[in-house]
Design a protein around this motif. Structure first.
Motif, PDB file in Angstrom:
ATOM      1  N   PRO A 177       6.249  41.470  14.718  1.00 28.03           N
ATOM      2  CA  PRO A 177       6.947  41.802  13.481  1.00 28.03           C
ATOM      3  C   PRO A 177       7.735  43.102  13.600  1.00 28.03           C
ATOM      4  O   PRO A 177       7.522  43.887  14.526  1.00 28.03           O
ATOM      5  CB  PRO A 177       5.824  41.938  12.465  1.00 28.03           C
ATOM      6  N   GLN A 178       8.607  43.275  12.622  1.00 24.06           N
ATOM      7  CA  GLN A 178       9.483  44.446  12.605  1.00 24.06           C
ATOM      8  C   GLN A 178       8.684  45.727  12.343  1.00 24.06           C
ATOM      9  O   GLN A 178       8.860  46.724  13.022  1.00 24.06           O
ATOM     10  CB  GLN A 178      10.491  44.219  11.485  1.00 24.06           C
ATOM     11  N   GLU A 179       7.794  45.658  11.339  1.00 28.72           N
ATOM     12  CA  GLU A 179       6.995  46.831  10.993  1.00 28.72           C
ATOM     13  C   GLU A 179       5.804  46.899  11.932  1.00 28.72           C
ATOM     14  O   GLU A 179       5.293  45.876  12.359  1.00 28.72           O
ATOM     15  CB  GLU A 179       6.452  46.689   9.562  1.00 28.72           C
ATOM     16  N   ILE A 180       5.363  48.124  12.211  1.00 30.61           N
ATOM     17  CA  ILE A 180       4.175  48.269  13.049  1.00 30.61           C
ATOM     18  C   ILE A 180       2.945  48.165  12.160  1.00 30.61           C
ATOM     19  O   ILE A 180       2.544  49.117  11.513  1.00 30.61           O
ATOM     20  CB  ILE A 180       4.204  49.594  13.824  1.00 30.61           C
ATOM     21  N   ASN A 181       2.375  46.953  12.097  1.00 33.30           N
ATOM     22  CA  ASN A 181       1.232  46.689  11.239  1.00 33.30           C
ATOM     23  C   ASN A 181      -0.022  46.580  12.088  1.00 33.30           C
ATOM     24  O   ASN A 181      -0.262  45.560  12.713  1.00 33.30           O
ATOM     25  CB  ASN A 181       1.418  45.361  10.503  1.00 33.30           C
ATOM     26  N   LEU A 182      -0.817  47.634  12.123  1.00 28.64           N
ATOM     27  CA  LEU A 182      -2.042  47.597  12.912  1.00 28.64           C
ATOM     28  C   LEU A 182      -3.116  48.384  12.182  1.00 28.64           C
ATOM     29  O   LEU A 182      -2.815  49.355  11.496  1.00 28.64           O
ATOM     30  CB  LEU A 182      -1.805  48.235  14.286  1.00 28.64           C
ATOM     31  N   GLU A 183      -4.364  47.972  12.346  1.00 26.42           N
ATOM     32  CA  GLU A 183      -5.456  48.722  11.722  1.00 26.42           C
ATOM     33  C   GLU A 183      -5.689  50.014  12.498  1.00 26.42           C
ATOM     34  O   GLU A 183      -6.000  49.971  13.688  1.00 26.42           O
ATOM     35  CB  GLU A 183      -6.738  47.878  11.718  1.00 26.42           C
ATOM     36  N   PRO A 184      -5.546  51.156  11.841  1.00 22.49           N
ATOM     37  CA  PRO A 184      -5.569  52.434  12.548  1.00 22.49           C
ATOM     38  C   PRO A 184      -6.863  52.727  13.298  1.00 22.49           C
ATOM     39  O   PRO A 184      -6.835  53.393  14.322  1.00 22.49           O
ATOM     40  CB  PRO A 184      -5.341  53.460  11.437  1.00 22.49           C
TER      41      PRO A 184
ATOM     42  N   ARG B  95      -4.726  54.627  16.005  1.00 22.19           N
ATOM     43  CA  ARG B  95      -4.152  55.847  15.419  1.00 22.19           C
ATOM     44  C   ARG B  95      -3.901  56.929  16.463  1.00 22.19           C
ATOM     45  O   ARG B  95      -3.181  57.879  16.207  1.00 22.19           O
ATOM     46  CB  ARG B  95      -5.057  56.375  14.313  1.00 22.19           C
ATOM     47  N   GLU B  96      -4.524  56.798  17.658  1.00 23.53           N
ATOM     48  CA  GLU B  96      -4.302  57.798  18.706  1.00 23.53           C
ATOM     49  C   GLU B  96      -3.035  57.503  19.502  1.00 23.53           C
ATOM     50  O   GLU B  96      -2.646  58.312  20.346  1.00 23.53           O
ATOM     51  CB  GLU B  96      -5.502  57.807  19.678  1.00 23.53           C
ATOM     52  N   LEU B  97      -2.417  56.353  19.276  1.00 32.06           N
ATOM     53  CA  LEU B  97      -1.282  55.947  20.102  1.00 32.06           C
ATOM     54  C   LEU B  97       0.051  56.399  19.515  1.00 32.06           C
ATOM     55  O   LEU B  97       0.182  56.545  18.303  1.00 32.06           O
ATOM     56  CB  LEU B  97      -1.252  54.423  20.237  1.00 32.06           C
ATOM     57  N   SER B  98       1.024  56.580  20.411  1.00 36.44           N
ATOM     58  CA  SER B  98       2.378  56.901  19.951  1.00 36.44           C
ATOM     59  C   SER B  98       3.024  55.637  19.383  1.00 36.44           C
ATOM     60  O   SER B  98       2.520  54.530  19.573  1.00 36.44           O
ATOM     61  CB  SER B  98       3.194  57.392  21.130  1.00 36.44           C
ATOM     62  N   GLY B  99       4.145  55.835  18.710  1.00 35.58           N
ATOM     63  CA  GLY B  99       4.855  54.705  18.099  1.00 35.58           C
ATOM     64  C   GLY B  99       5.224  53.637  19.123  1.00 35.58           C
ATOM     65  O   GLY B  99       5.064  52.443  18.878  1.00 35.58           O
ATOM     66  N   GLY B 100       5.694  54.074  20.279  1.00 37.74           N
ATOM     67  CA  GLY B 100       6.095  53.131  21.318  1.00 37.74           C
ATOM     68  C   GLY B 100       4.909  52.327  21.823  1.00 37.74           C
ATOM     69  O   GLY B 100       4.995  51.117  22.033  1.00 37.74           O
ATOM     70  N   MET B 101       3.770  53.013  21.968  1.00 42.64           N
ATOM     71  CA  MET B 101       2.539  52.346  22.424  1.00 42.64           C
ATOM     72  C   MET B 101       2.087  51.310  21.405  1.00 42.64           C
ATOM     73  O   MET B 101       1.638  50.224  21.756  1.00 42.64           O
ATOM     74  CB  MET B 101       1.429  53.386  22.600  1.00 42.64           C
ATOM     75  N   ARG B 102       2.200  51.676  20.128  1.00 41.86           N
ATOM     76  CA  ARG B 102       1.781  50.735  19.079  1.00 41.86           C
ATOM     77  C   ARG B 102       2.615  49.461  19.142  1.00 41.86           C
ATOM     78  O   ARG B 102       2.122  48.364  18.951  1.00 41.86           O
ATOM     79  CB  ARG B 102       1.926  51.367  17.703  1.00 41.86           C
ATOM     80  N   ARG B 103       3.902  49.656  19.419  1.00 46.52           N
ATOM     81  CA  ARG B 103       4.749  48.473  19.501  1.00 46.52           C
ATOM     82  C   ARG B 103       4.335  47.594  20.682  1.00 46.52           C
ATOM     83  O   ARG B 103       4.354  46.374  20.610  1.00 46.52           O
ATOM     84  CB  ARG B 103       6.222  48.862  19.590  1.00 46.52           C
ATOM     85  N   ARG B 104       3.934  48.244  21.770  1.00 44.74           N
ATOM     86  CA  ARG B 104       3.430  47.466  22.907  1.00 44.74           C
ATOM     87  C   ARG B 104       2.194  46.673  22.503  1.00 44.74           C
ATOM     88  O   ARG B 104       1.995  45.543  22.954  1.00 44.74           O
ATOM     89  CB  ARG B 104       3.038  48.392  24.050  1.00 44.74           C
ATOM     90  N   VAL B 105       1.342  47.302  21.666  1.00 49.95           N
ATOM     91  CA  VAL B 105       0.132  46.593  21.224  1.00 49.95           C
ATOM     92  C   VAL B 105       0.521  45.339  20.434  1.00 49.95           C
ATOM     93  O   VAL B 105      -0.060  44.265  20.614  1.00 49.95           O
ATOM     94  CB  VAL B 105      -0.773  47.512  20.372  1.00 49.95           C
ATOM     95  N   LEU B 106       1.543  45.490  19.571  1.00 56.96           N
ATOM     96  CA  LEU B 106       2.002  44.329  18.799  1.00 56.96           C
ATOM     97  C   LEU B 106       2.458  43.210  19.723  1.00 56.96           C
ATOM     98  O   LEU B 106       2.202  42.027  19.476  1.00 56.96           O
ATOM     99  CB  LEU B 106       3.167  44.717  17.887  1.00 56.96           C
ATOM    100  N   ILE B 107       3.155  43.601  20.789  1.00 55.13           N
ATOM    101  CA  ILE B 107       3.637  42.590  21.735  1.00 55.13           C
ATOM    102  C   ILE B 107       2.452  41.940  22.449  1.00 55.13           C
ATOM    103  O   ILE B 107       2.401  40.720  22.610  1.00 55.13           O
ATOM    104  CB  ILE B 107       4.621  43.219  22.747  1.00 55.13           C
ATOM    105  N   ALA B 108       1.471  42.772  22.833  1.00 55.15           N
ATOM    106  CA  ALA B 108       0.280  42.236  23.498  1.00 55.15           C
ATOM    107  C   ALA B 108      -0.421  41.225  22.593  1.00 55.15           C
ATOM    108  O   ALA B 108      -0.844  40.154  23.035  1.00 55.15           O
ATOM    109  CB  ALA B 108      -0.676  43.370  23.855  1.00 55.15           C
ATOM    110  N   LYS B 109      -0.527  41.555  21.295  1.00 53.73           N
ATOM    111  CA  LYS B 109      -1.170  40.649  20.338  1.00 53.73           C
ATOM    112  C   LYS B 109      -0.416  39.326  20.239  1.00 53.73           C
ATOM    113  O   LYS B 109      -1.005  38.268  20.071  1.00 53.73           O
ATOM    114  CB  LYS B 109      -1.253  41.301  18.956  1.00 53.73           C
TER     115      LYS B 109
END
Lengths: 253, 306
Positions: free
Chosen positions: B81-88, B130-144
């Motif tokens: 998704p466009q927004e970074i939606n993850l449980e912190p 919550r410890e990750l940078s914005g770019g890392m969070r986006r990678r997590v979204l892709i991994a999911k």
């Protein structure tokens, strides 16, 4: 059935419980102990017995119900509200799962947590008052049904709520009064006649009555009515949830 | 792979986000959806993925209707998704494992490791989101989105707010996925990226898909070139004798000539000789291919004459 999804949601939600395990256990145990001190010892010492049961023991089923109902609602409401609030609900909506699976995962986890807390409170109360449980299986049945049905209700509240205030509104304004007026701390027969009739419209009366019957074999209303009431309530909640997902109300645009 | 037929979406407030969109996407291609904000890109993706209800029309993915046959259809789809939606407070490994379970697949630690390694997230596997940078969070979204091995991947503005390095990594992943036969649909504001990575480009505006065309042919078809002519001496006005070329004067010494590369005669040779005939001395000449952005702007303007 997508059982992997049910298991995944359940485990994920239970992980939240384990992360906050001390909060989850300490606060209900503490508040229950306070109730025992205030109602059981301070006030209860002036009320010797209710229908042949010591007042301290008499309030145990009510106290358990009070915590279990509140916990079920809060856990389940937060469980589904949180993904809505932070946006992770996109994943639930885009996964190959149906309503039943989502509900089993979320409500199952919320009910499990409430059940555990109920058992912990039961254990705590043995420290305060001597007591026996006459029908342990009926007691467990009522406890499980209460956890499940109020978790379902909490799930509905979580979907309905648009903000954290609303999330707390229903438990605060409706559920807590219903429990307090539902005979948690007194027998319905102690009320004036007119109020005894009014009280029969409070669904919680049936729950607490049935639950108390399992402990002491005495009830305000017949056991059958209690079971019927809780089953009816459960079915009602399921119906509402099914409608919600069918129409996408408050979760899908 | 994906077939969208006469898709309409009207939101509760009466806003028409899609007005009869039609789209066919072939297996294994990369399609870039371009459009201004509010064009309907995200709505289109939301409907295909099950996040929004359909007002009318139909969508099939891999031959499965997204409503009647939603389980089969959704199993094929991964969504970033466009927004970074993850449980912190959740840990990277667990949130990725959750996604796999949701898509009905049994736990597979090796697969989780594989995906996290590909996205350079393995050393963060036990970190809280919550410890990750914005770019890392986006990678997590892709991994999911990749953990259930989808056949179709939707990337909704994947490079918004992402640094150059991550963007490069991301396109490497996309190319690798394409090599594995995954169909990829992405929306982006970075038009040059669409041009560089997409096999076909779809242009969407006002809830309608204006065109879908192969990137190269779109560039050729719509491509006009501009020649910038710099003169030795300042010029007060374009001489009468050059009027037929429609020259634009953008500075005292600068003239611009627009021509169509597809035309039989570009007129460049004649222009140059006419320039010297008019007594103008050249200092420099440059030509420039119009970018997708120019094409896009001209398309949108054609559609909505303001």
């Amino acid at each position: 059935m997508n059982w992997h999804a049910v298991a995944a949601i359940y485990k994920f939600e239970m992980a939240r419980t384990w992360r906050t395990i001390w909060q989850s256990i300490v606060s209900p145990v503490l508040s229950t102990s306070l109730y025992f001190v205030v109602f059981g010892t301070a006030i209860g010492s002036r009320i010797s017995e209710v229908e042949g049961v010591s007042y301290g023991a008499f309030i145990v089923p009510g106290l358990i119900m009070l915590s279990v109902i509140t916990q079920s609602i809060t856990n389940a409401a937060l469980g589904i509200y949180f993904p809505k609030f932070i946006g992770t609900i996109y994943e639930l909506l885009s996964a190959p799962i149906n309503v039943l699976e989502i509900v089993l995962g979320y409500v199952g986890a919320a009910a499990t947590k409430a059940f555990l807390i109920g058992m912990i409170i039961l254990g705590t109360s043995f420290l305060f008052v001597p007591m026996q449980i006459e029908y342990p299986l009926v007691m467990l049945l009522f406890l499980v049904l209460t956890c499940v049905s109020f978790s379902l209700m909490g799930f509905i509240i979580g979907i309905w709520a648009k903000n954290f205030e609303q999330l707390n509104l229903v438990p605060m304004l409706i559920v807590t009064p219903l429990i307090f007026l539902g005979g948690a701390f007194y027998s319905v027969s102690m009320l004036p006649d007119a109020w005894q009739v009014v009280t029969l419209f409070n669904p919680v009366v049936y729950l607490i009555s049935g639950f108390r019957w399992a402990f002491f074999g005495l009830a305000d209303v017949a056991l059958g009515w209690s079971l019927l009431a809780i089953l009816g309530f459960t079915m009602g909640c399921l119906l509402v949830i099914w409608r919600i997902f069918k129409t996408g109300w408050r979760i899908k645009s | 792979m994906i077939s969208v037929r006469d898709l309409r979406k009207t939101y509760e407030g009466g806003m028409e986000a899609l007005r009869g969109a039609n789209l066919e996407i072939a297996e294994g291609e990369i399609l870039a959806l371009l459009g201004p904000n509010g064009a309907g890109k995200t709505t289109l993706i939301s409907i295909i993925c099950g996040l929004a209800n359909i007002t009318s029309g139909s969508v099939t993915v891999g031959g499965h209707d997204v409503i009647e046959d939603y389980r089969e259809a959704r199993r094929l789809i991964g969504l970033v998704p466009q927004e970074i939606n993850l449980e912190p407070f959740e840990r990277v490994k667990n949130t990725v494992a959750l996604s796999r379970g949701l898509f009905g697949m049994s736990r597979d630690d090796a697969k989780v490791e594989d995906v996290l390694r590909k996205l350079s997230l393995w050393d963060k596997k036990d970190a809280q989101i919550r410890e990750l940078s914005g770019g890392m969070r986006r990678r997590v979204l892709i991994a999911k989105a990749l953990i259930h091995e989808p056949r179709v991947l939707f990337l909704d503005e994947p490079t918004a707010g992402v640094d150059v390095e991550l963007r490069k990594d991301m396109w490497d992943v996309v190319r690798q996925l394409q090599a594995d036969g995954v169909t990829i649909i992405l929306t982006t504001h970075y038009i040059e990226e669409a041009e560089a990575i997409a096999d076909r480009i779809g242009v969407i505006n006002n809830g309608e898909i204006l065109l879908v065309e192969e990137t190269a042919s779109l560039m050729r078809r719509m491509g006009s070139k501009e020649m910038t002519i710099e003169l030795q001496a300042p010029l007060e006005a374009v001489p009468e004798s050059l009027a037929s070329y429609n020259l634009r004067q953008t500075g005292a010494c600068t003239l611009i000539y627009a021509y169509d590369t597809a035309a039989e005669r570009t007129g460049i040779a004649r222009l140059l000789s006419d320039l010297s005939g008019a007594g103008l001395v050249l200092r420099d000449v440059q030509t420039r291919q119009s970018s997708l952005e120019d094409i896009f702007v001209s398309l949108v303007h054609q559609e909505s004459p303001a």
